[in-house]
Design a protein around this motif. Sequence first.
Motif, short mmCIF file in Angstrom:
data_model
loop_
_atom_site.label_atom_id
_atom_site.label_comp_id
_atom_site.label_asym_id
_atom_site.label_seq_id
_atom_site.Cartn_x
_atom_site.Cartn_y
_atom_site.Cartn_z
N PHE A 1 0.84 -1.19 0.00
CA PHE A 1 0.00 0.00 0.00
C PHE A 1 0.88 1.25 0.00
O PHE A 1 1.85 1.34 0.74
CB PHE A 1 -0.92 0.01 1.23
CG PHE A 1 -1.85 1.18 1.26
CD1 PHE A 1 -3.00 1.19 0.50
CD2 PHE A 1 -1.57 2.28 2.05
CE1 PHE A 1 -3.86 2.26 0.51
CE2 PHE A 1 -2.42 3.37 2.07
CZ PHE A 1 -3.57 3.36 1.31
N GLY A 2 0.55 2.20 -0.84
CA GLY A 2 1.30 3.44 -0.88
C GLY A 2 0.92 4.27 -2.09
O GLY A 2 0.06 3.89 -2.88
N ASP B 1 0.37 -1.05 -14.27
CA ASP B 1 1.73 -1.34 -13.83
C ASP B 1 1.72 -2.06 -12.48
O ASP B 1 2.45 -3.05 -12.28
CB ASP B 1 2.56 -0.06 -13.68
CG ASP B 1 2.83 0.63 -15.01
OD1 ASP B 1 2.94 -0.06 -16.04
OD2 ASP B 1 2.93 1.87 -15.00
N LEU B 2 0.91 -1.58 -11.54
CA LEU B 2 0.83 -2.20 -10.22
C LEU B 2 0.27 -3.61 -10.30
O LEU B 2 0.76 -4.54 -9.64
CB LEU B 2 -0.01 -1.34 -9.28
CG LEU B 2 0.57 0.03 -8.95
CD1 LEU B 2 -0.44 0.87 -8.17
CD2 LEU B 2 1.87 -0.09 -8.17
#
Length: 74
Positions: free
Chosen positions: A15-16, A25-26
């Motif tokens: 998480f961020g 991308d994630l």
Amino acid sequence: MTENICILGIHMTTFGKYTDKDTVDLAADAARAAIADSGATMGDMDVIATVALMQPASGIDQQLHDQIGPTGLP
């Protein structure tokens, strides 16, 4: 379908706030890490399924499929 389906690996993105990555991308990072966690390779798989639960019409599932590069897999 008479074959068993197995989930062999798992991964979650930390998480961020990622200013240098978009959602695809994630998701691709998490998918690659889950595949690595499984010990499998793309050549070991018969099919890869991607699903977008939050925005099904966005096309993110196809973008993820394209980005992780499962060449030759449906």
